[in-house]
Design a protein around this motif. Sequence first.
Motif, mmCIF file in Angstrom:
data_model
loop_
_atom_site.group_PDB
_atom_site.id
_atom_site.type_symbol
_atom_site.label_atom_id
_atom_site.label_comp_id
_atom_site.label_asym_id
_atom_site.label_seq_id
_atom_site.Cartn_x
_atom_site.Cartn_y
_atom_site.Cartn_z
ATOM 1 N N VAL A 156 0.854 -1.197 0.000
ATOM 2 C CA VAL A 156 0.000 0.000 0.000
ATOM 3 C C VAL A 156 0.888 1.244 0.000
ATOM 4 O O VAL A 156 0.650 2.193 -0.762
ATOM 5 N N LEU A 157 1.930 1.243 0.822
ATOM 6 C CA LEU A 157 2.856 2.377 0.868
ATOM 7 C C LEU A 157 3.565 2.548 -0.476
ATOM 8 O O LEU A 157 3.714 3.670 -0.965
ATOM 9 N N CYS A 158 3.987 1.443 -1.071
ATOM 10 C CA CYS A 158 4.671 1.503 -2.374
ATOM 11 C C CYS A 158 3.722 1.987 -3.466
ATOM 12 O O CYS A 158 4.108 2.771 -4.336
ATOM 13 N N HIS A 159 2.484 1.511 -3.431
ATOM 14 C CA HIS A 159 1.484 1.895 -4.425
ATOM 15 C C HIS A 159 1.171 3.391 -4.341
ATOM 16 O O HIS A 159 0.947 4.047 -5.367
ATOM 17 N N SER A 160 1.176 3.933 -3.149
ATOM 18 C CA SER A 160 0.831 5.344 -2.977
ATOM 19 C C SER A 160 2.039 6.270 -3.138
ATOM 20 O O SER A 160 1.886 7.487 -3.095
ATOM 21 N N ASP A 161 3.234 5.701 -3.332
ATOM 22 C CA ASP A 161 4.435 6.509 -3.511
ATOM 23 C C ASP A 161 4.318 7.332 -4.789
ATOM 24 O O ASP A 161 3.903 6.824 -5.830
ATOM 25 N N ASP A 162 4.682 8.577 -4.705
ATOM 26 C CA ASP A 162 4.608 9.493 -5.843
ATOM 27 C C ASP A 162 5.656 9.102 -6.889
ATOM 28 O O ASP A 162 6.767 8.702 -6.566
ATOM 29 N N ARG A 179 7.782 2.927 -5.593
ATOM 30 C CA ARG A 179 6.829 2.585 -6.663
ATOM 31 C C ARG A 179 7.360 1.429 -7.522
ATOM 32 O O ARG A 179 6.590 0.621 -8.016
ATOM 33 N N TYR A 203 6.376 -1.873 -6.020
ATOM 34 C CA TYR A 203 4.986 -2.193 -6.341
ATOM 35 C C TYR A 203 4.848 -2.630 -7.801
ATOM 36 O O TYR A 203 4.233 -3.654 -8.099
ATOM 37 N N LEU A 261 -7.317 -0.414 1.980
ATOM 38 C CA LEU A 261 -6.294 0.270 1.190
ATOM 39 C C LEU A 261 -5.576 -0.680 0.236
ATOM 40 O O LEU A 261 -5.103 -0.266 -0.824
ATOM 41 N N TYR A 262 -5.490 -1.948 0.614
ATOM 42 C CA TYR A 262 -4.780 -2.924 -0.223
ATOM 43 C C TYR A 262 -5.589 -3.336 -1.453
ATOM 44 O O TYR A 262 -5.010 -3.624 -2.500
ATOM 45 N N ALA A 306 -4.658 -1.608 -4.629
ATOM 46 C CA ALA A 306 -3.251 -1.887 -4.946
ATOM 47 C C ALA A 306 -3.068 -3.326 -5.402
ATOM 48 O O ALA A 306 -2.250 -3.613 -6.272
#
Length: 174
Positions: free
Chosen positions: A73-79, A87, A90, A146-147, A150
Amino acid sequence: DLLPNEIPNARIISYGYDADTHSFSRTSTQTIFRHAEAFAEDLSRLRRKGDPKRPIIFLAHSLGGIILKKALVLCHSDDFETDGNLRDVYASTFAILFFGTPHSGANGVQLAEWMGRVLSMCMSTNDRMLKALNRDSSELENIQRLYLPAGRRINTIFFYEEYPTPIVRGLEEL
């Protein structure tokens, strides 16, 4: 041990984390978020040294599956413009095999919490991780919510027990 023989070009990495809930010396003060963040950053850093686009197949067991989902989830939301390259982790994730991951919580957490309270009389304890693993916990629900977006493009296989696990004579299952 057998995987390198079957897939000789595979790069196999094992990742561990401190989730001790009781100890005579010290207990973990980490949260699922902190474990996930550290895992994502460590993996991103490791992949920058090699091929950051190489496909990844994760094998995750129990709490490790929850931590993996939060990390993705953190990787998916990385800009896209950040230098962290989370990213890429992900984008490179091809598949996940979850083994006994308590996606909706686990039975037996109340027993573990009770044992922790008893043990706290003679050792250091921390029930933060256990509270997150309670059935229908808001933290697990949030991670799952959230997952879902993603995880749509990731091939996923779930392995789980179908039969009760006897733990103590007279107590049939957890």
